[in-house]
Design a protein around this motif. Structure first.
Motif, PDB file in Angstrom:
ATOM      1  N   TYR A   1       0.838  -1.191   0.000  1.00  0.00           N
ATOM      2  CA  TYR A   1       0.000   0.000   0.000  1.00  0.00           C
ATOM      3  C   TYR A   1       0.879   1.249   0.000  1.00  0.00           C
ATOM      4  O   TYR A   1       2.105   1.177  -0.007  1.00  0.00           O
ATOM      5  CB  TYR A   1      -0.909  -0.029   1.237  1.00  0.00           C
ATOM      6  CG  TYR A   1      -2.241   0.644   1.048  1.00  0.00           C
ATOM      7  CD1 TYR A   1      -3.243   0.042   0.297  1.00  0.00           C
ATOM      8  CD2 TYR A   1      -2.517   1.885   1.624  1.00  0.00           C
ATOM      9  CE1 TYR A   1      -4.479   0.649   0.125  1.00  0.00           C
ATOM     10  CE2 TYR A   1      -3.746   2.498   1.461  1.00  0.00           C
ATOM     11  CZ  TYR A   1      -4.723   1.874   0.706  1.00  0.00           C
ATOM     12  OH  TYR A   1      -5.939   2.478   0.530  1.00  0.00           O
ATOM     13  N   TRP A   2       0.223   2.396   0.033  1.00  0.00           N
ATOM     14  CA  TRP A   2       0.931   3.669  -0.001  1.00  0.00           C
ATOM     15  C   TRP A   2       1.457   4.061   1.379  1.00  0.00           C
ATOM     16  O   TRP A   2       0.819   3.819   2.405  1.00  0.00           O
ATOM     17  CB  TRP A   2       0.013   4.740  -0.560  1.00  0.00           C
ATOM     18  CG  TRP A   2      -0.374   4.459  -1.984  1.00  0.00           C
ATOM     19  CD1 TRP A   2       0.436   4.525  -3.083  1.00  0.00           C
ATOM     20  CD2 TRP A   2      -1.652   4.046  -2.466  1.00  0.00           C
ATOM     21  NE1 TRP A   2      -0.257   4.182  -4.208  1.00  0.00           N
ATOM     22  CE2 TRP A   2      -1.544   3.878  -3.866  1.00  0.00           C
ATOM     23  CE3 TRP A   2      -2.884   3.803  -1.857  1.00  0.00           C
ATOM     24  CZ2 TRP A   2      -2.620   3.474  -4.660  1.00  0.00           C
ATOM     25  CZ3 TRP A   2      -3.941   3.401  -2.650  1.00  0.00           C
ATOM     26  CH2 TRP A   2      -3.805   3.248  -4.037  1.00  0.00           C
ATOM     27  N   ASN A   3       2.631   4.673   1.378  1.00  0.00           N
ATOM     28  CA  ASN A   3       3.354   4.926   2.625  1.00  0.00           C
ATOM     29  C   ASN A   3       2.604   5.802   3.616  1.00  0.00           C
ATOM     30  O   ASN A   3       2.678   5.587   4.828  1.00  0.00           O
ATOM     31  CB  ASN A   3       4.732   5.520   2.327  1.00  0.00           C
ATOM     32  CG  ASN A   3       4.690   6.799   1.492  1.00  0.00           C
ATOM     33  OD1 ASN A   3       3.821   6.983   0.647  1.00  0.00           O
ATOM     34  ND2 ASN A   3       5.654   7.669   1.700  1.00  0.00           N
ATOM     35  N   GLY A   4       1.876   6.804   3.131  1.00  0.00           N
ATOM     36  CA  GLY A   4       1.163   7.690   4.046  1.00  0.00           C
ATOM     37  C   GLY A   4       0.114   6.965   4.864  1.00  0.00           C
ATOM     38  O   GLY A   4      -0.031   7.200   6.074  1.00  0.00           O
ATOM     39  N   ALA A   5      -0.620   6.072   4.218  1.00  0.00           N
ATOM     40  CA  ALA A   5      -1.656   5.311   4.922  1.00  0.00           C
ATOM     41  C   ALA A   5      -1.033   4.365   5.941  1.00  0.00           C
ATOM     42  O   ALA A   5      -1.610   4.116   7.012  1.00  0.00           O
ATOM     43  CB  ALA A   5      -2.511   4.535   3.924  1.00  0.00           C
ATOM     44  N   ILE A   6       0.137   3.844   5.610  1.00  0.00           N
ATOM     45  CA  ILE A   6       0.798   2.949   6.561  1.00  0.00           C
ATOM     46  C   ILE A   6       1.332   3.743   7.751  1.00  0.00           C
ATOM     47  O   ILE A   6       1.289   3.273   8.896  1.00  0.00           O
ATOM     48  CB  ILE A   6       1.906   2.141   5.853  1.00  0.00           C
ATOM     49  CG1 ILE A   6       1.268   1.232   4.785  1.00  0.00           C
ATOM     50  CG2 ILE A   6       2.701   1.301   6.855  1.00  0.00           C
ATOM     51  CD1 ILE A   6       2.254   0.502   3.902  1.00  0.00           C
ATOM     52  N   MET A   7       1.795   4.973   7.521  1.00  0.00           N
ATOM     53  CA  MET A   7       2.180   5.821   8.650  1.00  0.00           C
ATOM     54  C   MET A   7       0.982   6.103   9.553  1.00  0.00           C
ATOM     55  O   MET A   7       1.076   6.036  10.784  1.00  0.00           O
ATOM     56  CB  MET A   7       2.765   7.144   8.160  1.00  0.00           C
ATOM     57  CG  MET A   7       3.149   8.078   9.315  1.00  0.00           C
ATOM     58  SD  MET A   7       3.829   9.657   8.779  1.00  0.00           S
ATOM     59  CE  MET A   7       4.001  10.474  10.384  1.00  0.00           C
ATOM     60  N   ARG A   8      -0.155   6.401   8.946  1.00  0.00           N
ATOM     61  CA  ARG A   8      -1.361   6.647   9.745  1.00  0.00           C
ATOM     62  C   ARG A   8      -1.738   5.417  10.562  1.00  0.00           C
ATOM     63  O   ARG A   8      -2.206   5.533  11.696  1.00  0.00           O
ATOM     64  CB  ARG A   8      -2.519   7.052   8.820  1.00  0.00           C
ATOM     65  CG  ARG A   8      -2.325   8.410   8.174  1.00  0.00           C
ATOM     66  CD  ARG A   8      -3.301   8.664   7.042  1.00  0.00           C
ATOM     67  NE  ARG A   8      -4.645   8.894   7.525  1.00  0.00           N
ATOM     68  CZ  ARG A   8      -5.683   9.137   6.714  1.00  0.00           C
ATOM     69  NH1 ARG A   8      -5.504   9.166   5.410  1.00  0.00           N
ATOM     70  NH2 ARG A   8      -6.871   9.348   7.221  1.00  0.00           N
ATOM     71  N   SER A   9      -1.491   4.249   9.988  1.00  0.00           N
ATOM     72  CA  SER A   9      -1.768   3.006  10.706  1.00  0.00           C
ATOM     73  C   SER A   9      -0.806   2.835  11.879  1.00  0.00           C
ATOM     74  O   SER A   9      -1.203   2.414  12.972  1.00  0.00           O
ATOM     75  CB  SER A   9      -1.643   1.814   9.751  1.00  0.00           C
ATOM     76  OG  SER A   9      -2.565   1.909   8.686  1.00  0.00           O
ATOM     77  N   ARG A  10       0.478   3.153  11.670  1.00  0.00           N
ATOM     78  CA  ARG A  10       1.459   3.029  12.747  1.00  0.00           C
ATOM     79  C   ARG A  10       1.142   3.950  13.922  1.00  0.00           C
ATOM     80  O   ARG A  10       1.366   3.598  15.090  1.00  0.00           O
ATOM     81  CB  ARG A  10       2.864   3.336  12.221  1.00  0.00           C
ATOM     82  CG  ARG A  10       3.921   3.385  13.337  1.00  0.00           C
ATOM     83  CD  ARG A  10       5.301   3.621  12.799  1.00  0.00           C
ATOM     84  NE  ARG A  10       5.462   4.849  12.058  1.00  0.00           N
ATOM     85  CZ  ARG A  10       5.635   6.044  12.613  1.00  0.00           C
ATOM     86  NH1 ARG A  10       5.627   6.194  13.922  1.00  0.00           N
ATOM     87  NH2 ARG A  10       5.809   7.114  11.838  1.00  0.00           N
ATOM     88  N   LEU A  11       0.619   5.122  13.615  1.00  0.00           N
ATOM     89  CA  LEU A  11       0.281   6.062  14.686  1.00  0.00           C
ATOM     90  C   LEU A  11      -0.832   5.521  15.579  1.00  0.00           C
ATOM     91  O   LEU A  11      -0.980   5.943  16.724  1.00  0.00           O
ATOM     92  CB  LEU A  11      -0.110   7.416  14.093  1.00  0.00           C
ATOM     93  CG  LEU A  11       1.020   8.164  13.368  1.00  0.00           C
ATOM     94  CD1 LEU A  11       0.496   9.448  12.737  1.00  0.00           C
ATOM     95  CD2 LEU A  11       2.178   8.468  14.315  1.00  0.00           C
TER      96      LEU A  11
END
Length: 344
Positions: free
Chosen positions: A225-235
């Motif tokens: 998937y796209w990196n921004g969405a994965i960052m949002r998931s990590r948060l």
């Protein structure tokens, strides 16, 4: 504002100089889902007295087909870099000349003379990033810097994988996995790509856009998937980690463009100029967690974005990433056949 030429636009410009700009009317934006900052839209509506409606789409091909069919009612669209030349060639975009707008001076030099829109006669930066791997490391503790996570998944992840439903990103990673080059027509490589994707899909759970909800909660344990969405998931869940596929991963920039038959052209131009203001570009990034291409926006960005592992590509993976080129129509047809078979 150099792009304003009509009498009505001149009046708007005069008000802007007075610090009380008011355009009034409507603006209809057609953008990727969960990609538009509500705060940004509220600010634009208040500043210009324009009612904004945002409609979501789920892929470049969906957006292209919708606008090509006509009767859509949209003013603005946000295609990815490798699709912009297709839109321009098919006469679907207005040559809005954002390079002559007041805030164009804020566009980072890296993003001015880009291959997909030299000199920026049609588009302005929205956001850019990469497609990569997101994994719940509480479930899987092995190497995540590989496309094998979704193409040859480890047993721990089988049945809990989501893959983005964007043809070119998926095919790019898979072609690279087999050592091929993007836009290849090599029959053996494409046979391997097709066979691997069809086989791998049996081990996936989904191909959808619910990553920011389902990866943190454990409904998905891995995603391409796209990196921004994965960052949002990590948060939301610190066990979520991002991997850069060492075999190769696609980079993207989505850009704002005005549709050729837009009904609210001046408001669309106002919006183009508005999002090139650093503080406003920062709102876009702060919401979706991608970089934006506007100089000075960093000063307004959340601190955690400046060093986020999802956004800062490690030195060892710098050469593995590449922007998608626009393939020739005959190549695109070959890729579409593979993609169609995968959707069965």
């Amino acid at each position: 504002m150099k792009w304003m030429t009509t009498t009505a636009s001149a009046a708007i410009a005069t008000l802007a100089l007075a610090g009380n700009a008011s355009a009034a009317g409507e603006l209809n934006i057609y953008n990727w889902g969960d990609y538009t900052s509500p705060q940004l839209i509220a600010k634009f509506e208040k500043e210009f007295d324009v009612k904004v409606t945002v409609t979501d789409y789920d892929s470049n091909d969906t957006a292209l087909a919708k606008i090509r069919a006509g009767g859509h009612g949209f003013d603005i669209v946000v295609p990815s870099a490798n699709y912009v030349p297709i839109w321009v060639k098919q006469g679907l975009l207005l040559e809005a000349r954002p390079d002559q707008m007041e805030n164009f001076k804020n566009v980072d030099e890296r993003w001015v003379d880009v291959p997909w829109d030299p000199g920026r006669h049609y588009t302005v930066p929205w956001q850019w990033g990469v497609s990569g791997i997101g994994v719940n490391t509480a479930v899987y503790k092995g190497d995540i810097n590989t496309s094998a996570i979704f193409l040859d998944p480890p047993e721990e992840l089988v049945g809990k994988i989501n893959v983005e439903p964007e043809m070119n990103d998926v095919l790019f990673a898979t072609i690279k996995y087999f050592g091929g080059d993007w836009c290849t027509t090599d029959k053996e490589v494409l046979r391997q790509v097709r066979d691997k994707l069809v086989e791998a899909k049996t081990k996936w759970l989904a191909m959808d856009y619910s990553v920011t909800e389902k990866l943190p909660t454990g409904e998905y344990d891995a995603v391409y998937y796209w990196n921004g969405a994965i960052m949002r998931s990590r948060l939301k869940n610190a066990d979520v980690k991002f991997g850069y596929p060492k075999e190769g991963f696609p980079m993207f920039m989505d850009s704002v463009a005005i549709v050729k038959d837009a009904k609210n052209v001046e408001n669309a131009k106002l919006f183009m100029n508005f999002i090139m203001e650093p503080e406003n570009a920062a709102m876009i990034s702060a919401y979706a967690k991608y970089a934006n291409g506007i100089k000075g926006s960093e000063a307004f960005m959340p601190e955690d974005m400046k060093t986020a592992p999802e956004l800062v590509i490690p030195a060892e993976f710098q050469d593995a990433g590449a922007f998608l080129e626009t393939c020739e129509p005959d190549v695109q047809q070959l890729y579409t056949k593979i993609w169609t078979e995968l959707q069965k």
